[in-house]
Design a protein around this motif. Sequence first.
Motif, PDB file in Angstrom:
ATOM      1  N   PRO B 107       0.831  -1.212   0.000  1.00  0.00           N
ATOM      2  CA  PRO B 107       0.000   0.000   0.000  1.00  0.00           C
ATOM      3  C   PRO B 107       0.865   1.260   0.000  1.00  0.00           C
ATOM      4  N   HIS B 110      -1.684   6.378  -2.481  1.00  0.00           N
ATOM      5  CA  HIS B 110      -2.911   6.451  -3.302  1.00  0.00           C
ATOM      6  C   HIS B 110      -3.260   5.142  -3.981  1.00  0.00           C
ATOM      7  N   GLY B 111      -2.724   4.021  -3.472  1.00  0.00           N
ATOM      8  CA  GLY B 111      -3.040   2.759  -4.118  1.00  0.00           C
ATOM      9  C   GLY B 111      -1.907   1.781  -3.874  1.00  0.00           C
ATOM     10  N   LEU B 112      -1.803   0.770  -4.726  1.00  0.00           N
ATOM     11  CA  LEU B 112      -0.719  -0.200  -4.592  1.00  0.00           C
ATOM     12  C   LEU B 112       0.525   0.319  -5.297  1.00  0.00           C
ATOM     13  N   GLN B 130      -0.456   1.607  -8.947  1.00  0.00           N
ATOM     14  CA  GLN B 130      -1.799   1.264  -9.429  1.00  0.00           C
ATOM     15  C   GLN B 130      -2.778   2.024  -8.552  1.00  0.00           C
ATOM     16  N   ARG B 131      -3.325   3.091  -9.101  1.00  0.00           N
ATOM     17  CA  ARG B 131      -4.174   3.981  -8.300  1.00  0.00           C
ATOM     18  C   ARG B 131      -5.464   3.293  -7.891  1.00  0.00           C
ATOM     19  N   ASP B 132      -5.930   3.625  -6.691  1.00  0.00           N
ATOM     20  CA  ASP B 132      -7.218   3.124  -6.198  1.00  0.00           C
ATOM     21  C   ASP B 132      -8.325   3.487  -7.172  1.00  0.00           C
ATOM     22  N   GLY B 133      -9.252   2.542  -7.276  1.00  0.00           N
ATOM     23  CA  GLY B 133     -10.531   2.751  -7.975  1.00  0.00           C
ATOM     24  C   GLY B 133     -10.427   3.612  -9.192  1.00  0.00           C
TER      25      GLY B 133
END
Lengths: 133, 133
Positions: B107, B110-112, B130-133
């Motif tokens: 994490p 803002h994401g993974l 890899q940005r969230d949503g």
Amino acid sequence: MSRPTHHPFDHVGVAVTRLDEARSLYELLLGAEGSEPLELAAQGVRVCFVGSVELLEPLAEDTPVGRFLVRHGPGLHHVAFSVPDIRAELARLEAAGIEVIDAEPRPGAHGLVAFLHPRSTGGVLVELVQRDG
Amino acid sequence: MSRPTHHPFDHVGVAVTRLDEARSLYELLLGAEGSEPLELAAQGVRVCFVGSVELLEPLAEDTPVGRFLVRHGPGLHHVAFSVPDIRAELARLEAAGIEVIDAEPRPGAHGLVAFLHPRSTGGVLVELVQRDG
């Protein structure tokens, strides 16, 4: 002091020893096609772009990027932000106490450019770019 | 090997000794408002964003950014690119001979995120996001 319009990211500069090798590597990393290499004699470099990455190979050891490679080896060299009016921006930053390397903007790969001194920007070589047209 | 979709620039990371000071400086430089500082304990840093710049202050000397500061001083630390599927991208790059630091994404702000080793990326610490949503 009033803030200017937000200056968006333009590109990040990476010092490399061999431009062709570095271009292939960044094409692999980023899935983007590199541009044709371009010689900027006044700045002592040959450059090409892969996506937002500017790869810089020095034309000689006795150039800014050549000296950077001797001291630090290959790696992140500068970060550039886009400004609408580079002379106004240099005046604003100088008035705020930022040390500029280029009081007068000079031609870069895509327009007028000027560098700010890492001494006054937290160790980061910052480039301002006023893109052509 | 077929190329992936072009991975756009996400942000550039800057190692700093004092986050509040650095935030004010980058607000001045970029004309953008900094985000509220966020502690990422697992990565040993406190961070905030000003535009596309992530400022990283180490929580202790014995952390990756703390060691970076001791060796290099403040300055450019990493550059991050956005990918749609970080696990697929790590697999693609490992197959191509790129050395990854994080085989398993972790994490981030803002994401993974996962880092690639500078040894195989021309001296540049590259982060995939890899940005969230």
